[in-house]
Design a protein around this motif. Structure first.
Motif, short mmCIF file in Angstrom:
data_model
loop_
_atom_site.label_atom_id
_atom_site.label_comp_id
_atom_site.label_asym_id
_atom_site.label_seq_id
_atom_site.Cartn_x
_atom_site.Cartn_y
_atom_site.Cartn_z
N GLY A 96 0.82 -1.22 0.00
CA GLY A 96 0.00 0.00 0.00
C GLY A 96 0.85 1.26 0.00
O GLY A 96 0.53 2.24 -0.69
N SER A 97 1.93 1.24 0.77
CA SER A 97 2.84 2.39 0.80
C SER A 97 3.46 2.61 -0.57
O SER A 97 3.59 3.74 -1.05
N ALA A 98 3.88 1.51 -1.20
CA ALA A 98 4.47 1.61 -2.54
C ALA A 98 3.45 2.14 -3.55
O ALA A 98 3.78 2.97 -4.41
N TYR B 45 -0.93 -5.89 -12.09
CA TYR B 45 -1.11 -7.32 -11.82
C TYR B 45 -1.23 -7.56 -10.31
O TYR B 45 -2.08 -8.35 -9.85
N LEU B 46 -0.41 -6.88 -9.54
CA LEU B 46 -0.49 -7.01 -8.08
C LEU B 46 -1.86 -6.56 -7.57
O LEU B 46 -2.47 -7.22 -6.72
N ALA B 47 -2.31 -5.41 -8.07
CA ALA B 47 -3.58 -4.85 -7.59
C ALA B 47 -4.77 -5.72 -7.96
O ALA B 47 -5.73 -5.84 -7.17
N VAL B 48 -4.73 -6.34 -9.12
CA VAL B 48 -5.88 -7.09 -9.62
C VAL B 48 -5.86 -8.55 -9.18
O VAL B 48 -6.91 -9.12 -8.84
N ARG B 49 -4.69 -9.17 -9.15
CA ARG B 49 -4.62 -10.62 -8.92
C ARG B 49 -4.03 -11.01 -7.57
O ARG B 49 -4.56 -11.88 -6.88
N VAL B 50 -2.92 -10.40 -7.19
CA VAL B 50 -2.17 -10.89 -6.04
C VAL B 50 -2.73 -10.36 -4.72
O VAL B 50 -3.01 -11.13 -3.79
N PHE C 289 5.96 -8.99 -6.87
CA PHE C 289 6.52 -7.95 -5.99
C PHE C 289 7.95 -7.59 -6.42
O PHE C 289 8.32 -6.41 -6.46
N LEU C 290 8.75 -8.61 -6.71
CA LEU C 290 10.13 -8.34 -7.13
C LEU C 290 10.18 -7.61 -8.48
O LEU C 290 11.03 -6.74 -8.70
N ALA C 291 9.25 -7.94 -9.37
CA ALA C 291 9.18 -7.25 -10.66
C ALA C 291 8.86 -5.78 -10.46
O ALA C 291 9.45 -4.89 -11.10
N ALA C 292 7.93 -5.49 -9.53
CA ALA C 292 7.59 -4.10 -9.23
C ALA C 292 8.79 -3.37 -8.63
O ALA C 292 9.04 -2.20 -8.95
N ALA C 293 9.55 -4.07 -7.76
CA ALA C 293 10.74 -3.46 -7.16
C ALA C 293 11.80 -3.18 -8.22
O ALA C 293 12.41 -2.10 -8.24
N LEU C 294 12.04 -4.15 -9.10
CA LEU C 294 13.04 -3.95 -10.16
C LEU C 294 12.62 -2.82 -11.10
O LEU C 294 13.45 -1.99 -11.49
N ALA C 295 11.34 -2.79 -11.48
CA ALA C 295 10.85 -1.74 -12.38
C ALA C 295 11.02 -0.37 -11.74
O ALA C 295 11.43 0.59 -12.40
#
Length: 709
Positions: free
Chosen positions: A49-51, A91-96, A128-134
């Motif tokens: 949520g913070s991210a 993808y995180l917001a909709v699926r994970v 999550f890691l993909a979002a961090a790398l992006a």
């Protein structure tokens, strides 16, 4: 600039929160109880949520930048970085995240197998890691590799980088998921888990190093400049959306509106060589000078010693002529091994006399000479310098002043002083000086006398000047007179970009007047104290209250381009920065439209064209953009029409600023157009303006020794 810094902070914060969420998500399948699973899940949701909140602020900042600056400031970010971050976040917001929220708490009981399968699925940790790398790539790109007009390949390469860096974590996550799916328990020992994470980290690091090494090898080889090339024969041309030029027609390629495309510079019967563009120099010279380039140790007023390269063994020699004179200057190279030239900065000489090695002449090697001859049509304050490896040669002292006095005086002055500031490398470190005076000078002037200061900045960065004790007027900018210049308060500071000139006038009062370089409280910079009677005490400066703005001063310039509605050609230069290789060496590069010389398309015009150029500075530094052979009329700043258009040959574009300038293509040839922070030019912030009926007479590169910057 504020939005850029904010973007770096926001994307760095996003990287941190997504990374923490990803590492915590990797621990979810190891939870011993449902309550432990819920606590970890809650922490993951909080970090995510913070991210998400930081991401929303970042997208809002991009939108604000669009409102304030326009599409060019955000185009690269929107095309490359926004999709890169938005896809994993969506993808995180909709699926994970909904799946994680749906997990139920069954107290201290072991987690249900279904819950473990949900949290162990590779898509959870990897997203999550993909979002961090992006986010990390976005933070890095905003500072070190700003996306400017990215190609599809550049956009795809960022996504490919994320995929490659996730390969090892994906293999480990998939193995764990298979175990959970078979109903087997995962090893929960802290040592085993740390060893597993360490192994994944080391292998991922190996993949990252392999990617880095391959990029270095490609970058080193791709960036090497050719040993010899014809500056007229670039493989890409930009015709500014205008009618087809001889360059595109002779190249046999279809004309494309305002797109860089392949073209050839083969000469036709209606073309002329650069070497022939001397102008009419048949008349005998009215003023003759000889300048000998030589190495010599020079001493500043403080005693600091410079290992200098000079003209005539002097610091800042002056050439003074009258408007209308035929001027002849013989350059002799005594002992500067790399060779020298003379470029007449801001003086619109015929192309063959412009002094750019490999473009308008061959470099003058030791023992050789070259004679420049031109009619001094323009009055005003100018300077000259070598354009051979200029970032080094100007710094060492190969420059001087060219003062052209008007044929008919419209305003007389009792006293005139040339104030040329430079940053010297001495045996005592870097020292700022006015010429060779690196301390405070004293000049006696009687009350009521008028004083003219010809101010020239030869330093790579813009410089601030304070003139206090009398109101003053800025009478000329870059040699061009200001009509009806109004008095400015002595609390007005002047900021002059690299290569730029201001003529400043004041009437001496019955008390001292002080000039200094830099901030009010900085005593290390040089200054001048003007006094009429007894020498005053040490000057005391006050902090300025306003900065001089040429866009709202004097009467507006009125010429052909100020009334033009539709221009024949329109060019855009987005100024950016990136880290990369130039001529096989790693540099912090400064780019134009995402490229460096020689990959920046040459701007092609026809004689008589009315040409508009838009500068957009989305980089982290200022860029004094200098067009040879022409003066530009400044029409707009930050998208708004300026109140008083003015003429300039070196326009300093600060970070976050945009300008629209225009000129008439009335001086045939091929002209450098570059950043006059010469360190930026030395690593590729150069392009060329070419008239379509002109062809080169020279070559550039190590084979000829012609090395302009």
């Amino acid at each position: 600039m504020f939005v850029t810094i904010l973007s770096i902070l926001l994307t760095a914060g996003m990287t941190l929160f997504w990374g923490v969420a990803g590492m915590t998500a990797a621990c979810l399948p190891y939870a011993r109880t449902n309550r432990s699973l819920k606590h970890k899940r809650t922490f993951v949701l909080w970090a995510a949520g913070s991210a998400m909140l930081l991401s929303a602020v970042w997208y809002a900042a991009i939108a604000l930048q669009f409102v304030n600056g326009g599409w060019p400031f955000i185009e690269g970010t929107v095309k490359m970085l926004v999709p890169l971050t938005l896809i994993p976040q969506s993808y995180l917001a909709v699926r994970v995240l909904p799946k994680l929220k749906s997990l139920r708490d069954s107290g201290g009981n072991p987690p249900e197998q279904r819950a473990l399968r949900t949290v162990a699925h590779p898509s959870v940790m990897l997203s999550f890691l993909a979002a961090a790398l992006a986010s990390g790539i976005s933070a890095f790109s905003t500072f070190f590799a700003q996306p400017v007009l990215p190609s599809l390949f550049q956009i795809a390469s960022r996504f490919l980088l994320v995929v490659l860096l996730l390969l090892v974590p994906a293999l480990f996550a998939y193995r764990s998921y298979l175990k959970v799916n078979r109903g087997e328990k995962l090893e929960r020992g802290i040592f085993v888990r740390l060893l597993k994470f360490a192994s994944a980290g080391v292998l991922t690091f190996v993949v990252a190093i392999a990617i880095l090494v391959s990029n270095v090898l490609v970058g080193v080889n791709a960036s090497k400049l050719p040993e010899a090339s014809d500056m007229m024969n670039h493989d890409r041309m930009d015709e500014g959306g205008g009618a087809a030029t001889l360059m595109s027609m002779s190249g046999g390629s279809d004309h494309q509106q305002h797109h860089a495309h392949h073209a050839s510079g083969s000469a036709g019967s209606d073309q002329i060589e650069v070497a022939a563009l001397t102008g009419d120099i048949s008349a005998p010279a009215d003023k003759t000078f000889e300048l000998v380039a030589q190495r010599k140790k020079m001493t500043l007023a403080s005693g600091a010693v410079i290992d200098a390269w000079t003209y005539n063994g002097e610091i800042v020699p002056e050439l003074r002529v009258q408007q209308g004179d035929m001027v002849e200057v013989k350059l002799i190279n005594q002992d500067v091994d790399s060779g020298v030239t003379i470029h007449w900065h801001g003086y619109n000489v015929p192309n063959a006399m412009d002094g750019v090695p490999g473009m308008t002449q061959n470099v003058v090697k030791p023992g050789q000479s070259f004679t420049y001859k031109f009619r001094a049509e323009q009055e005003g304050t100018y300077w000259f310098h070598s354009h051979q490896q200029a970032s080094e040669q100007v710094a060492k002292g190969l420059f001087g002043t060219l003062i052209v006095e008007p044929k008919e005086e419209t305003e007389t002055f009792d006293e005139q002083f040339t104030v040329i500031n430079h940053r010297w490398m001495t045996d005592q470190g870097h020292i700022n000086a006015f010429g060779n005076e690196d301390g405070l000078q004293w000049k006696q002037v009687q009350p009521g006398e008028t004083v003219k200061l010809r101010m020239i900045n030869t330093h790579n960065l813009s410089q601030k000047y304070l003139l206090q004790g009398a109101d003053f007027r800025v009478t000329s900018i870059d040699g061009m007179k200001i009509q009806d210049p109004q008095p400015l308060s002595d609390q007005t500071a002047l900021r002059l970009g690299s290569g730029g000139r201001y003529d400043v006038a004041f009437t001496m009062p019955n008390h001292p007047v002080f000039l200094k370089l830099g901030n009010a409280k900085d005593d290390s910079n040089p200054g001048i104290a003007f006094y009429s009677g007894v020498k005053p005490e040490k000057p005391v400066f006050r902090t300025e209250t306003i900065l001089f703005d040429p866009s709202n001063y004097g009467q507006p310039v009125v010429n052909e381009v100020t009334s033009t509605v539709k221009f024949d050609r329109e060019f855009q230069m987005i100024l950016g920065n990136t880290m990369g290789f130039y001529n096989g060496t790693f540099h912090f590069l400064w780019t134009i439209n995402g490229e460096v010389y020689p990959r920046i398309p040459t701007l092609v015009v026809k004689e008589g064209d009315k040409v508009k150029t838009t500068f957009v500075n989305k980089s982290l530094g200022e860029h004094p953009m200098h067009l040879h052979g022409h003066h530009m009329t400044v029409l707009k700043k930050n998208g708004e029409k300026v109140k008083t258009p003015w003429l300039t040959d070196t326009l300093n574009v600060m970070p976050g600023e945009s300008y629209e300038v225009a000129f008439v293509a009335d001086n045939p040839g091929m002209w450098m157009d570059h950043c006059h922070n010469l360190d930026h030019a030395a690593t590729g912030m150069i392009l060329h303006l070419m008239y379509d009926n002109v062809r080169s007479s020279y070559e550039v590169g190590t084979r000829s020794g012609n090395l302009p910057d």
